[in-house]
Design a protein around this motif. Structure first.
Motif, PDB file in Angstrom:
ATOM      1  N   VAL A 184       4.630  -4.274  -6.789  1.00 29.54           N
ATOM      2  CA  VAL A 184       3.301  -4.887  -6.585  1.00 29.54           C
ATOM      3  C   VAL A 184       2.887  -5.229  -7.839  1.00 29.54           C
ATOM      4  N   HIS A 185       2.363  -6.585  -8.194  1.00 28.57           N
ATOM      5  CA  HIS A 185       1.791  -6.998  -9.401  1.00 28.57           C
ATOM      6  C   HIS A 185       0.388  -7.407  -8.994  1.00 28.57           C
ATOM      7  N   GLY A 186      -0.599  -7.240  -9.968  1.00 28.93           N
ATOM      8  CA  GLY A 186      -1.854  -7.733 -10.184  1.00 28.93           C
ATOM      9  C   GLY A 186      -2.663  -6.847  -8.989  1.00 28.93           C
ATOM     10  N   SER A 187      -2.575  -5.410  -9.261  1.00 34.16           N
ATOM     11  CA  SER A 187      -3.284  -4.724  -8.382  1.00 34.16           C
ATOM     12  C   SER A 187      -4.601  -4.729  -9.007  1.00 34.16           C
ATOM     13  N   PRO A 188      -5.592  -4.813  -8.106  1.00 29.71           N
ATOM     14  CA  PRO A 188      -7.101  -4.722  -8.612  1.00 29.71           C
ATOM     15  C   PRO A 188      -7.545  -3.512  -9.100  1.00 29.71           C
ATOM     16  N   LYS A 189      -6.727  -2.542  -8.826  1.00 28.00           N
ATOM     17  CA  LYS A 189      -7.106  -1.083  -9.546  1.00 28.00           C
ATOM     18  C   LYS A 189      -5.953  -0.965 -10.429  1.00 28.00           C
ATOM     19  N   PRO A 190      -6.482  -0.483 -11.668  1.00 31.05           N
ATOM     20  CA  PRO A 190      -5.416  -0.148 -12.567  1.00 31.05           C
ATOM     21  C   PRO A 190      -4.429   1.018 -12.463  1.00 31.05           C
ATOM     22  N   PRO A 191      -3.169   1.116 -12.592  1.00 31.17           N
ATOM     23  CA  PRO A 191      -2.546  -0.197 -13.566  1.00 31.17           C
ATOM     24  C   PRO A 191      -2.138  -1.274 -12.505  1.00 31.17           C
ATOM     25  N   PRO A 192      -1.943  -2.489 -13.194  1.00 30.26           N
ATOM     26  CA  PRO A 192      -1.683  -3.479 -12.171  1.00 30.26           C
ATOM     27  C   PRO A 192      -0.243  -3.546 -11.623  1.00 30.26           C
ATOM     28  N   GLU A 193       0.738  -2.837 -12.285  1.00 35.31           N
ATOM     29  CA  GLU A 193       2.161  -2.801 -11.759  1.00 35.31           C
ATOM     30  C   GLU A 193       2.214  -1.456 -11.098  1.00 35.31           C
ATOM     31  N   ARG A 194       2.791  -1.750  -9.783  1.00 33.97           N
ATOM     32  CA  ARG A 194       2.864  -0.431  -8.920  1.00 33.97           C
ATOM     33  C   ARG A 194       4.041  -0.608  -8.021  1.00 33.97           C
ATOM     34  N   VAL A 195       4.716   0.298  -7.047  1.00 31.33           N
ATOM     35  CA  VAL A 195       5.577   0.134  -6.246  1.00 31.33           C
ATOM     36  C   VAL A 195       5.040   0.810  -5.066  1.00 31.33           C
ATOM     37  N   SER A 196       5.266   0.214  -3.854  1.00 31.78           N
ATOM     38  CA  SER A 196       4.615   0.796  -2.557  1.00 31.78           C
ATOM     39  C   SER A 196       5.751   0.654  -1.229  1.00 31.78           C
ATOM     40  N   LEU A 197       5.496   1.596  -0.625  1.00 29.83           N
ATOM     41  CA  LEU A 197       6.366   1.496   0.734  1.00 29.83           C
ATOM     42  C   LEU A 197       5.629   0.244   1.304  1.00 29.83           C
ATOM     43  N   THR A 198       6.467  -0.668   2.044  1.00 33.00           N
ATOM     44  CA  THR A 198       6.037  -1.793   2.846  1.00 33.00           C
ATOM     45  C   THR A 198       5.343  -1.327   4.047  1.00 33.00           C
ATOM     46  N   PHE A 199       4.211  -1.973   4.737  1.00 31.85           N
ATOM     47  CA  PHE A 199       3.582  -2.020   5.885  1.00 31.85           C
ATOM     48  C   PHE A 199       4.596  -1.424   6.803  1.00 31.85           C
ATOM     49  N   GLU A 200       5.548  -2.233   7.061  1.00 38.58           N
ATOM     50  CA  GLU A 200       6.593  -2.045   8.017  1.00 38.58           C
ATOM     51  C   GLU A 200       7.089  -0.563   7.868  1.00 38.58           C
ATOM     52  N   THR A 201       7.431  -0.077   6.733  1.00 40.36           N
ATOM     53  CA  THR A 201       7.832   1.084   6.496  1.00 40.36           C
ATOM     54  C   THR A 201       6.922   2.375   6.972  1.00 40.36           C
ATOM     55  N   ILE A 202       5.686   2.133   6.420  1.00 38.58           N
ATOM     56  CA  ILE A 202       4.723   3.062   6.984  1.00 38.58           C
ATOM     57  C   ILE A 202       4.580   3.289   8.247  1.00 38.58           C
ATOM     58  N   CYS A 203       4.451   2.131   8.999  1.00 35.23           N
ATOM     59  CA  CYS A 203       4.231   2.262  10.417  1.00 35.23           C
ATOM     60  C   CYS A 203       5.355   2.719  11.300  1.00 35.23           C
ATOM     61  N   ALA A 204       6.550   2.951  10.629  1.00 30.85           N
ATOM     62  CA  ALA A 204       7.826   3.359  11.375  1.00 30.85           C
ATOM     63  C   ALA A 204       7.674   5.161  11.290  1.00 30.85           C
ATOM     64  N   ALA A 205       6.676   5.541  10.494  1.00 35.00           N
ATOM     65  CA  ALA A 205       6.653   7.048  10.458  1.00 35.00           C
ATOM     66  C   ALA A 205       6.123   7.449  11.662  1.00 35.00           C
ATOM     67  N   ALA A 206       6.667   8.884  12.023  1.00 33.96           N
ATOM     68  CA  ALA A 206       6.390   9.543  13.474  1.00 33.96           C
ATOM     69  C   ALA A 206       4.521   9.570  13.400  1.00 33.96           C
ATOM     70  N   GLU A 207       4.095  10.144  12.262  1.00 36.69           N
ATOM     71  CA  GLU A 207       2.656  10.485  12.219  1.00 36.69           C
ATOM     72  C   GLU A 207       2.067   9.812  10.912  1.00 36.69           C
ATOM     73  N   VAL A 208       1.242   8.997  11.108  1.00 38.65           N
ATOM     74  CA  VAL A 208       0.353   8.725   9.851  1.00 38.65           C
ATOM     75  C   VAL A 208      -0.978   9.333  10.032  1.00 38.65           C
ATOM     76  N   TRP A 209      -1.298   9.818   8.266  1.00 36.60           N
ATOM     77  CA  TRP A 209      -2.696  10.392   8.555  1.00 36.60           C
ATOM     78  C   TRP A 209      -3.405   9.601   7.453  1.00 36.60           C
ATOM     79  N   VAL A 210      -4.616   9.307   7.703  1.00 39.72           N
ATOM     80  CA  VAL A 210      -5.390   8.518   6.518  1.00 39.72           C
ATOM     81  C   VAL A 210      -6.368   9.475   6.386  1.00 39.72           C
ATOM     82  N   VAL A 211      -6.454   9.920   5.083  1.00 35.51           N
ATOM     83  CA  VAL A 211      -7.272  11.011   4.472  1.00 35.51           C
ATOM     84  C   VAL A 211      -8.561  10.238   3.530  1.00 35.51           C
TER      85      VAL A 211
END
Length: 260
Positions: A184-211
């Motif tokens: 990820v480049h250009g994150s509006p929240k610093p630092p601008p460079e990050r690494v993330s699981l993709t949306f597809e990978t997140i939604c393949a989890a058995a359980e997802v908890w948003v806290v």
């Protein structure tokens, strides 16, 4: 308070706690119970951690809970949903904070079970390098034909803009498919460079908890649970295959007592 809403897959369950302290403590207890439930039928558990104030507070509550000693930590594999692309040991890395809050207090957790997102170094010079290496590690623990393990529980924090992991509203990373992790480049929240699981990978989890906690999150919660588009409120579109939980405090919930 709890409420249920149907979505594109499994229903979402919204649980509202009195304040952020109770939220962190209850989420820690829920996480320990989930791990123990899985270990009652198989030894290996895959857990995805999140950073942020509530995420790290939750890990500290796990460390303080005596039930943690009932877990066979030798069978637990720890992952991260996203990471700031910073040097190893940087205090802003989610890994650094998680180690201080919990992981360093678990002597029976094998170092090889802690799967960190590669840090910025002379060998790993871009978020894409880190994402590719992280994806390779995920694939090593994935079932045949999959890009990542089936995560038993995947924790996500949420920002005031309704971003989750490092997938921000309107960002091109939201549309990446076919790979487990993305730079990820250009994150509006610093630092601008990050690494993330993709949306597809997140939604393949058995359980997802948003806290989420705090009044500054209330508008994002309302938008996400109210049906805003993925690009406007990414948090609203995340789903677990078997279960999706929204764990909130009263301030973040605002007027939300049940998902809409």
């Amino acid at each position: 308070m709890t409420g249920t809403a149907t979505g594109r897959s499994v229903p979402r369950l919204v649980v509202v706690h009195p304040d952020a302290t109770v939220l962190a403590r209850a989420t820690a207890a829920r996480l320990l119970t989930r791990i123990l439930d899985v270990q009652s039928v198989r030894s290996t558990v895959h857990v995805v951690l999140t950073g942020g104030t509530v995420g790290i507070a939750t890990l500290a509550e796990v460390a303080a809970d005596p039930v943690r000693d009932a877990v066979d930590w030798a069978g637990v594999h720890v992952w991260w949903g996203d990471e700031r692309f910073l040097p190893d040991g940087d205090p802003d890395r989610n890994e650094t904070q998680a180690r201080a809050a919990l992981l360093d207090a678990l002597p029976t957790l094998p170092p090889g079970n802690v799967h960190v997102v590669p840090a910025l170094s002379s060998e790993v010079t871009t978020p894409e390098d880190a994402a590719a290496r992280y994806a390779a590690t995920l694939a090593e623990h994935a079932p045949d034909g999959a890009d990542a393990p089936v995560f038993d529980v995947l924790l996500l924090g949420m920002g005031p803009d309704a971003h989750v992991a490092s997938l921000f509203p309107g960002h091109e990373a939201l549309d990446v498919r076919g790979v487990a992790a993305v730079g990820v480049h250009g994150s509006p929240k610093p630092p601008p460079e990050r690494v993330s699981l993709t949306f597809e990978t997140i939604c393949a989890a058995a359980e997802v908890w948003v806290v989420a906690a705090g009044a500054e999150k209330a508008d994002a919660v309302s938008a996400a649970l109210g049906g805003a588009s993925t690009h406007d409120a990414p948090a609203g579109a995340v789903r677990g295959v078997a279960r999706t939980l929204w764990l909130l405090d009263v301030a973040a919930a605002g007027g939300t007592s049940s998902a809409r």
